[in-house]
Design a protein around this motif. Structure first.
Motif, PDB file in Angstrom:
ATOM      1  N   LEU A  50       0.827  -1.223   0.000  1.00  0.00           N
ATOM      2  CA  LEU A  50       0.000   0.000   0.000  1.00  0.00           C
ATOM      3  C   LEU A  50       0.856   1.265   0.000  1.00  0.00           C
ATOM      4  O   LEU A  50       0.492   2.268  -0.618  1.00  0.00           O
ATOM      5  CB  LEU A  50      -0.961  -0.004   1.201  1.00  0.00           C
ATOM      6  CG  LEU A  50      -2.103  -1.025   1.150  1.00  0.00           C
ATOM      7  CD1 LEU A  50      -2.926  -0.961   2.436  1.00  0.00           C
ATOM      8  CD2 LEU A  50      -3.015  -0.803  -0.064  1.00  0.00           C
ATOM      9  N   THR A  51       1.992   1.206   0.685  1.00  0.00           N
ATOM     10  CA  THR A  51       2.909   2.361   0.699  1.00  0.00           C
ATOM     11  C   THR A  51       3.299   2.745  -0.731  1.00  0.00           C
ATOM     12  O   THR A  51       3.204   3.915  -1.122  1.00  0.00           O
ATOM     13  CB  THR A  51       4.168   2.023   1.537  1.00  0.00           C
ATOM     14  OG1 THR A  51       3.763   1.823   2.889  1.00  0.00           O
ATOM     15  CG2 THR A  51       5.208   3.123   1.458  1.00  0.00           C
ATOM     16  N   ALA A  52       3.702   1.744  -1.509  1.00  0.00           N
ATOM     17  CA  ALA A  52       4.109   2.013  -2.895  1.00  0.00           C
ATOM     18  C   ALA A  52       2.905   2.399  -3.751  1.00  0.00           C
ATOM     19  O   ALA A  52       2.970   3.330  -4.555  1.00  0.00           O
ATOM     20  CB  ALA A  52       4.807   0.785  -3.472  1.00  0.00           C
ATOM     21  N   TRP A  53       1.805   1.682  -3.574  1.00  0.00           N
ATOM     22  CA  TRP A  53       0.591   1.924  -4.375  1.00  0.00           C
ATOM     23  C   TRP A  53       0.076   3.360  -4.175  1.00  0.00           C
ATOM     24  O   TRP A  53      -0.420   3.992  -5.107  1.00  0.00           O
ATOM     25  CB  TRP A  53      -0.486   0.906  -3.979  1.00  0.00           C
ATOM     26  CG  TRP A  53      -1.765   1.003  -4.757  1.00  0.00           C
ATOM     27  CD1 TRP A  53      -1.942   0.727  -6.074  1.00  0.00           C
ATOM     28  CD2 TRP A  53      -3.055   1.398  -4.244  1.00  0.00           C
ATOM     29  NE1 TRP A  53      -3.267   0.917  -6.418  1.00  0.00           N
ATOM     30  CE2 TRP A  53      -3.964   1.334  -5.326  1.00  0.00           C
ATOM     31  CE3 TRP A  53      -3.524   1.788  -2.979  1.00  0.00           C
ATOM     32  CZ2 TRP A  53      -5.321   1.646  -5.178  1.00  0.00           C
ATOM     33  CZ3 TRP A  53      -4.863   2.098  -2.839  1.00  0.00           C
ATOM     34  CH2 TRP A  53      -5.747   2.016  -3.925  1.00  0.00           C
ATOM     35  N   LEU A  54       0.243   3.875  -2.968  1.00  0.00           N
ATOM     36  CA  LEU A  54      -0.234   5.224  -2.655  1.00  0.00           C
ATOM     37  C   LEU A  54       0.779   6.304  -3.037  1.00  0.00           C
ATOM     38  O   LEU A  54       0.543   7.485  -2.785  1.00  0.00           O
ATOM     39  CB  LEU A  54      -0.562   5.323  -1.153  1.00  0.00           C
ATOM     40  CG  LEU A  54      -1.796   4.535  -0.703  1.00  0.00           C
ATOM     41  CD1 LEU A  54      -1.787   4.339   0.819  1.00  0.00           C
ATOM     42  CD2 LEU A  54      -3.084   5.252  -1.120  1.00  0.00           C
ATOM     43  N   GLY A  55       1.896   5.882  -3.617  1.00  0.00           N
ATOM     44  CA  GLY A  55       2.871   6.865  -4.082  1.00  0.00           C
ATOM     45  C   GLY A  55       3.979   7.152  -3.086  1.00  0.00           C
ATOM     46  O   GLY A  55       4.725   8.118  -3.239  1.00  0.00           O
ATOM     47  N   GLY A  56       4.096   6.301  -2.059  1.00  0.00           N
ATOM     48  CA  GLY A  56       5.169   6.460  -1.075  1.00  0.00           C
ATOM     49  C   GLY A  56       6.401   5.672  -1.496  1.00  0.00           C
ATOM     50  O   GLY A  56       6.498   5.236  -2.652  1.00  0.00           O
ATOM     51  N   PRO A  57       7.341   5.470  -0.570  1.00  0.00           N
ATOM     52  CA  PRO A  57       8.570   4.730  -0.882  1.00  0.00           C
ATOM     53  C   PRO A  57       8.278   3.334  -1.430  1.00  0.00           C
ATOM     54  O   PRO A  57       7.330   2.681  -0.986  1.00  0.00           O
ATOM     55  CB  PRO A  57       9.275   4.638   0.487  1.00  0.00           C
ATOM     56  CG  PRO A  57       8.729   5.764   1.273  1.00  0.00           C
ATOM     57  CD  PRO A  57       7.317   5.971   0.809  1.00  0.00           C
ATOM     58  N   ARG A  58       9.105   2.896  -2.382  1.00  0.00           N
ATOM     59  CA  ARG A  58       8.861   1.622  -3.071  1.00  0.00           C
ATOM     60  C   ARG A  58       9.734   0.484  -2.519  1.00  0.00           C
ATOM     61  O   ARG A  58       9.892  -0.558  -3.162  1.00  0.00           O
ATOM     62  CB  ARG A  58       9.104   1.809  -4.571  1.00  0.00           C
ATOM     63  CG  ARG A  58       8.157   2.836  -5.188  1.00  0.00           C
ATOM     64  CD  ARG A  58       8.316   2.938  -6.681  1.00  0.00           C
ATOM     65  NE  ARG A  58       8.021   1.697  -7.385  1.00  0.00           N
ATOM     66  CZ  ARG A  58       6.802   1.243  -7.646  1.00  0.00           C
ATOM     67  NH1 ARG A  58       5.731   1.912  -7.239  1.00  0.00           N
ATOM     68  NH2 ARG A  58       6.634   0.117  -8.294  1.00  0.00           N
ATOM     69  N   ASP A  59      10.279   0.660  -1.335  1.00  0.00           N
ATOM     70  CA  ASP A  59      11.228  -0.323  -0.766  1.00  0.00           C
ATOM     71  C   ASP A  59      10.686  -1.746  -0.769  1.00  0.00           C
ATOM     72  O   ASP A  59      11.403  -2.694  -1.073  1.00  0.00           O
ATOM     73  CB  ASP A  59      11.572   0.030   0.689  1.00  0.00           C
ATOM     74  CG  ASP A  59      12.054   1.444   0.855  1.00  0.00           C
ATOM     75  OD1 ASP A  59      11.676   2.302   0.035  1.00  0.00           O
ATOM     76  OD2 ASP A  59      12.801   1.695   1.808  1.00  0.00           O
TER      77      ASP A  59
ATOM     78  N   GLN B  98      11.038  -7.302  -3.134  1.00  0.00           N
ATOM     79  CA  GLN B  98      10.421  -8.490  -3.735  1.00  0.00           C
ATOM     80  C   GLN B  98      10.999  -8.773  -5.117  1.00  0.00           C
ATOM     81  O   GLN B  98      10.629  -9.749  -5.754  1.00  0.00           O
ATOM     82  CB  GLN B  98       8.905  -8.278  -3.913  1.00  0.00           C
ATOM     83  CG  GLN B  98       8.147  -7.951  -2.647  1.00  0.00           C
ATOM     84  CD  GLN B  98       8.165  -9.108  -1.664  1.00  0.00           C
ATOM     85  OE1 GLN B  98       7.704 -10.192  -1.957  1.00  0.00           O
ATOM     86  NE2 GLN B  98       8.720  -8.873  -0.486  1.00  0.00           N
ATOM     87  N   GLY B  99      11.866  -7.883  -5.608  1.00  0.00           N
ATOM     88  CA  GLY B  99      12.359  -8.006  -6.972  1.00  0.00           C
ATOM     89  C   GLY B  99      11.257  -7.705  -7.972  1.00  0.00           C
ATOM     90  O   GLY B  99      11.184  -8.310  -9.044  1.00  0.00           O
ATOM     91  N   GLY B 100      10.360  -6.790  -7.611  1.00  0.00           N
ATOM     92  CA  GLY B 100       9.186  -6.473  -8.441  1.00  0.00           C
ATOM     93  C   GLY B 100       7.983  -7.225  -7.905  1.00  0.00           C
ATOM     94  O   GLY B 100       8.135  -8.195  -7.161  1.00  0.00           O
ATOM     95  N   PHE B 101       6.799  -6.750  -8.259  1.00  0.00           N
ATOM     96  CA  PHE B 101       5.593  -7.388  -7.705  1.00  0.00           C
ATOM     97  C   PHE B 101       4.393  -7.038  -8.564  1.00  0.00           C
ATOM     98  O   PHE B 101       4.176  -5.867  -8.887  1.00  0.00           O
ATOM     99  CB  PHE B 101       5.369  -6.885  -6.274  1.00  0.00           C
ATOM    100  CG  PHE B 101       4.204  -7.530  -5.581  1.00  0.00           C
ATOM    101  CD1 PHE B 101       4.310  -8.819  -5.074  1.00  0.00           C
ATOM    102  CD2 PHE B 101       3.002  -6.845  -5.441  1.00  0.00           C
ATOM    103  CE1 PHE B 101       3.228  -9.410  -4.431  1.00  0.00           C
ATOM    104  CE2 PHE B 101       1.926  -7.434  -4.799  1.00  0.00           C
ATOM    105  CZ  PHE B 101       2.035  -8.715  -4.286  1.00  0.00           C
ATOM    106  N   CYS B 102       3.625  -8.046  -8.973  1.00  0.00           N
ATOM    107  CA  CYS B 102       2.379  -7.790  -9.702  1.00  0.00           C
ATOM    108  C   CYS B 102       1.214  -8.280  -8.849  1.00  0.00           C
ATOM    109  O   CYS B 102       1.078  -9.476  -8.584  1.00  0.00           O
ATOM    110  CB  CYS B 102       2.357  -8.502 -11.052  1.00  0.00           C
ATOM    111  SG  CYS B 102       0.733  -8.368 -11.851  1.00  0.00           S
ATOM    112  N   ILE B 103       0.402  -7.334  -8.392  1.00  0.00           N
ATOM    113  CA  ILE B 103      -0.693  -7.657  -7.478  1.00  0.00           C
ATOM    114  C   ILE B 103      -1.718  -8.587  -8.133  1.00  0.00           C
ATOM    115  O   ILE B 103      -2.288  -9.455  -7.466  1.00  0.00           O
ATOM    116  CB  ILE B 103      -1.341  -6.354  -6.930  1.00  0.00           C
ATOM    117  CG1 ILE B 103      -2.231  -6.629  -5.729  1.00  0.00           C
ATOM    118  CG2 ILE B 103      -2.122  -5.616  -7.994  1.00  0.00           C
ATOM    119  CD1 ILE B 103      -1.482  -6.869  -4.464  1.00  0.00           C
TER     120      ILE B 103
END
Ligand code: HEM
Length: 140
Positions: A62-71, A76-81
């Motif tokens: 959710l952090t990344a999805w909402l535009g926050g840090p993508r750590d 995960q080496g990338g991630f497709c929900i």
């Protein structure tokens, strides 16, 4: 030329607007606390007994999805929900439980109502896209 940064030129991400790391953490914790209640038994049964790793994963996603840090995505080496949920056999029943649990969690985590509404609206079609395909699946 005069360089200045005014309120008009700064665009905050949804992540920042809902309250940053603390808010996302509260939301992920509330989501799995809510899921542990009897109303959500079918959804709960799809998950491992220990929801600890899920709390980390949902907060990170959710952090990344909402535009926050993508750590978390990077870790995960990338991630497709969508791929991640493809083989789960998600039915309308368990999808509706997921959305209801999220709505409750947004409220419990104290996310401002206008942001809770926006997030619910954005998650709705994503959750529909995760519905089981093939024989016995609901029509699109
Ligand atoms: C449509 C209803 C949904 C159901 C029934 C569902 C169910 C599940 C289940 C059972 C898992 C754990 C899988 C495992 O233990 O191997 C999982 C993982 C996860 N779900 Fe969902 N999910 C739904 C929708 C969503 C949505 C809409 C999001 C976010 C937008 C989401 C985010 C995640 C994340 C981040 C993980 C962890 C993935 C990982 O660590 O690899 N889920 N989901």
């Amino acid at each position: 030329m005069r360089m200045s940064m005014t309120a008009e030129t700064v665009t905050l991400s949804p992540y920042e607007k809902i309250g940053g790391a603390d808010a996302v953490r509260r939301l992920a914790e509330a989501f799995y606390d809510v899921m542990d209640a009897p109303d959500f038994a079918a959804l709960r049964a799809m998950h491992e007994p220990d929801l600890g790793p899920m709390r980390e994963a949902l907060a990170g996603f959710l952090t990344a999805w909402l535009g926050g840090p993508r750590d978390w995505i990077t870790s995960q080496g990338g991630f497709c929900i969508m791929s991640r949920h493809a083989g789960m056999g998600i039915t309308e029943g368990t999808r509706a439980q997921w959305m209801a649990a999220m709505r409750k969690a947004l409220d419990q985590a104290g996310i401002a109502p206008q942001w809770a509404d926006k997030m619910t609206q954005a998650l709705e079609p994503i959750s529909r896209g995760m519905l089981r395909r093939g024989p016995g699946a609901l029509p699109a």
